[in-house]
Design a protein around this motif. Structure first.
Motif, PDB file in Angstrom:
ATOM      1  N   GLY A  15      10.552   9.187  -7.592  1.00  0.00           N
ATOM      2  CA  GLY A  15       9.618  10.278  -7.323  1.00  0.00           C
ATOM      3  C   GLY A  15       8.769  10.034  -6.087  1.00  0.00           C
ATOM      4  N   SER A  16       7.801  10.921  -5.892  1.00  0.00           N
ATOM      5  CA  SER A  16       6.927  10.848  -4.711  1.00  0.00           C
ATOM      6  C   SER A  16       5.466  10.921  -5.115  1.00  0.00           C
ATOM      7  CB  SER A  16       7.237  12.004  -3.743  1.00  0.00           C
ATOM      8  OG  SER A  16       8.544  11.913  -3.244  1.00  0.00           O
ATOM      9  N   LEU A  17       4.640  10.364  -4.239  1.00  0.00           N
ATOM     10  CA  LEU A  17       3.196  10.374  -4.458  1.00  0.00           C
ATOM     11  C   LEU A  17       2.542  10.308  -3.092  1.00  0.00           C
ATOM     12  CD1 LEU A  17       1.632  10.302  -7.193  1.00  0.00           C
ATOM     13  CD2 LEU A  17       1.338   7.848  -6.838  1.00  0.00           C
ATOM     14  N   ARG A  18       1.405  10.957  -2.933  1.00  0.00           N
ATOM     15  CA  ARG A  18       0.692  10.860  -1.663  1.00  0.00           C
ATOM     16  C   ARG A  18      -0.717  10.325  -1.909  1.00  0.00           C
ATOM     17  NH1 ARG A  18      -0.819  15.630   2.633  1.00  0.00           N
ATOM     18  NH2 ARG A  18      -2.397  16.100   1.043  1.00  0.00           N
ATOM     19  N   LEU A  19      -1.025   9.220  -1.288  1.00  0.00           N
ATOM     20  CA  LEU A  19      -2.353   8.633  -1.365  1.00  0.00           C
ATOM     21  C   LEU A  19      -3.182   9.098  -0.179  1.00  0.00           C
ATOM     22  CD1 LEU A  19      -1.498   4.941  -2.332  1.00  0.00           C
ATOM     23  CD2 LEU A  19      -1.715   6.946  -3.809  1.00  0.00           C
ATOM     24  N   LYS A  42      -0.387 -11.163  -8.250  1.00  0.00           N
ATOM     25  CA  LYS A  42       0.152 -11.352  -6.899  1.00  0.00           C
ATOM     26  C   LYS A  42      -0.950 -11.221  -5.859  1.00  0.00           C
ATOM     27  CE  LYS A  42       4.896  -9.896  -7.844  1.00  0.00           C
ATOM     28  NZ  LYS A  42       6.035  -9.048  -7.388  1.00  0.00           N
ATOM     29  N   GLU A  43      -0.670 -11.716  -4.677  1.00  0.00           N
ATOM     30  CA  GLU A  43      -1.628 -11.605  -3.593  1.00  0.00           C
ATOM     31  C   GLU A  43      -1.593 -10.197  -2.992  1.00  0.00           C
ATOM     32  OE1 GLU A  43      -1.603 -16.242  -1.993  1.00  0.00           O
ATOM     33  OE2 GLU A  43      -1.069 -14.609  -0.649  1.00  0.00           O
ATOM     34  N   ARG A  44      -2.693  -9.842  -2.364  1.00  0.00           N
ATOM     35  CA  ARG A  44      -2.752  -8.553  -1.685  1.00  0.00           C
ATOM     36  C   ARG A  44      -1.833  -8.587  -0.468  1.00  0.00           C
ATOM     37  NH1 ARG A  44      -8.537  -5.728  -1.160  1.00  0.00           N
ATOM     38  NH2 ARG A  44      -8.392  -6.293  -3.346  1.00  0.00           N
ATOM     39  N   GLU A  45      -1.030  -7.552  -0.310  1.00  0.00           N
ATOM     40  CA  GLU A  45      -0.090  -7.510   0.802  1.00  0.00           C
ATOM     41  C   GLU A  45      -0.228  -6.207   1.579  1.00  0.00           C
ATOM     42  OE1 GLU A  45       3.992  -7.472  -0.408  1.00  0.00           O
ATOM     43  OE2 GLU A  45       3.746  -5.756  -1.730  1.00  0.00           O
ATOM     44  N   ALA A  46       0.054  -6.282   2.859  1.00  0.00           N
ATOM     45  CA  ALA A  46      -0.005  -5.096   3.704  1.00  0.00           C
ATOM     46  C   ALA A  46       1.205  -4.216   3.444  1.00  0.00           C
ATOM     47  CB  ALA A  46      -0.071  -5.498   5.171  1.00  0.00           C
ATOM     48  N   VAL A  47       0.967  -2.933   3.403  1.00  0.00           N
ATOM     49  CA  VAL A  47       2.029  -1.944   3.189  1.00  0.00           C
ATOM     50  C   VAL A  47       2.326  -1.195   4.485  1.00  0.00           C
ATOM     51  CG1 VAL A  47       2.682   0.151   1.953  1.00  0.00           C
ATOM     52  CG2 VAL A  47       1.406  -1.652   0.774  1.00  0.00           C
ATOM     53  N   SER A  48       1.274  -0.705   5.119  1.00  0.00           N
ATOM     54  CA  SER A  48       1.443   0.072   6.344  1.00  0.00           C
ATOM     55  C   SER A  48       0.096   0.199   7.038  1.00  0.00           C
ATOM     56  CB  SER A  48       1.988   1.459   6.015  1.00  0.00           C
ATOM     57  OG  SER A  48       2.173   2.222   7.193  1.00  0.00           O
ATOM     58  N   GLY A  65      11.271   3.183   5.604  1.00  0.00           N
ATOM     59  CA  GLY A  65      12.253   4.202   5.290  1.00  0.00           C
ATOM     60  C   GLY A  65      11.912   5.015   4.053  1.00  0.00           C
ATOM     61  N   ARG A  66      10.934   4.576   3.278  1.00  0.00           N
ATOM     62  CA  ARG A  66      10.532   5.305   2.068  1.00  0.00           C
ATOM     63  C   ARG A  66       9.099   5.826   2.176  1.00  0.00           C
ATOM     64  NH1 ARG A  66       9.959   2.676  -2.571  1.00  0.00           N
ATOM     65  NH2 ARG A  66       9.507   0.646  -1.639  1.00  0.00           N
ATOM     66  N   PHE A  67       8.227   5.057   2.785  1.00  0.00           N
ATOM     67  CA  PHE A  67       6.820   5.444   2.919  1.00  0.00           C
ATOM     68  C   PHE A  67       6.542   5.893   4.341  1.00  0.00           C
ATOM     69  CE2 PHE A  67       4.919   2.501  -0.614  1.00  0.00           C
ATOM     70  CZ  PHE A  67       5.852   3.003  -1.503  1.00  0.00           C
ATOM     71  N   VAL A  78      -6.554   9.282   6.292  1.00  0.00           N
ATOM     72  CA  VAL A  78      -5.238   8.683   6.489  1.00  0.00           C
ATOM     73  C   VAL A  78      -4.476   8.804   5.179  1.00  0.00           C
ATOM     74  CG1 VAL A  78      -3.979   6.539   6.901  1.00  0.00           C
ATOM     75  CG2 VAL A  78      -5.943   7.122   8.326  1.00  0.00           C
ATOM     76  N   TYR A  79      -3.235   9.239   5.263  1.00  0.00           N
ATOM     77  CA  TYR A  79      -2.403   9.438   4.083  1.00  0.00           C
ATOM     78  C   TYR A  79      -1.296   8.393   4.033  1.00  0.00           C
ATOM     79  CZ  TYR A  79      -4.504  14.085   4.478  1.00  0.00           C
ATOM     80  OH  TYR A  79      -5.384  15.132   4.603  1.00  0.00           O
ATOM     81  N   LEU A  80      -0.882   8.074   2.832  1.00  0.00           N
ATOM     82  CA  LEU A  80       0.306   7.262   2.629  1.00  0.00           C
ATOM     83  C   LEU A  80       1.251   8.079   1.760  1.00  0.00           C
ATOM     84  CD1 LEU A  80       1.634   4.490   3.184  1.00  0.00           C
ATOM     85  CD2 LEU A  80       0.846   3.801   0.908  1.00  0.00           C
ATOM     86  N   GLN A  81       2.289   8.619   2.383  1.00  0.00           N
ATOM     87  CA  GLN A  81       3.288   9.388   1.653  1.00  0.00           C
ATOM     88  C   GLN A  81       4.322   8.423   1.109  1.00  0.00           C
ATOM     89  OE1 GLN A  81       3.441  12.766   0.961  1.00  0.00           O
ATOM     90  NE2 GLN A  81       5.194  12.187  -0.316  1.00  0.00           N
ATOM     91  N   MET A  82       4.423   8.368  -0.208  1.00  0.00           N
ATOM     92  CA  MET A  82       5.319   7.434  -0.880  1.00  0.00           C
ATOM     93  C   MET A  82       6.490   8.221  -1.460  1.00  0.00           C
ATOM     94  SD  MET A  82       2.238   5.430  -2.858  1.00  0.00           S
ATOM     95  CE  MET A  82       3.312   4.260  -3.667  1.00  0.00           C
TER      96      MET A  82
END
Length: 127
Positions: A15-19, A42-48, A65-67, A78-82
């Motif tokens: 599915g999809s989600l937008r932050l 887990k440790e905090r990791e960068a996504v984008s 390729g997905r986000f 700022v949006y993160l389209q997932m």
């Protein structure tokens, strides 16, 4: 709180989600805005992340390729389209700002390089 993240929730695999990350003032101006995530244990990791003037972007290999990261300076948002989400995308997602600029093929941003943070928004990918 200088940044407000929202849009998390429960979504099925595929599915999809937008932050959304909204700044209350000029926090984003001239700064790179990044999305990070942290899963339990887990440790905090960068996504984008995305820079200001040139909209230069960076993505982690796990989401490339997905986000998509999008920036609307007029709305201080700022949006993160997932898209095509996977169970391993489950985490608390945070947005933050940095004075650095990251290149698409450069090293991953580090959390310590970001100085202003919003509260997290939880994303759960499950059927």
């Amino acid at each position: 709180v200088p940044l407000q993240a929202s849009g998390g929730g429960l979504v099925q695999p595929g599915g999809s989600l937008r932050l959304s990350c909204v700044a209350s003032n000029s926090t984003m101006k001239d700064n790179t805005v990044g999305w990070f995530r942290q899963a339990p244990g887990k440790e905090r990791e960068a996504v984008s992340c995305i820079s200001d003037a040139t909209f230069r972007t960076w993505y982690s290999d796990s989401v490339k390729g997905r986000f998509s990261i999008l920036r609307d300076n007029a709305r201080n948002t700022v949006y993160l389209q997932m898209n095509r989400v996977k169970p391993e995308d489950t985490a608390d997602y945070y947005c933050a700002t940095s004075t650095r600029i990251y290149n698409l093929y450069g090293p991953a941003p580090l959390a310590v390089e970001f100085d202003r943070w919003g509260q997290g928004t939880q994303v759960t990918v499950s059927s």
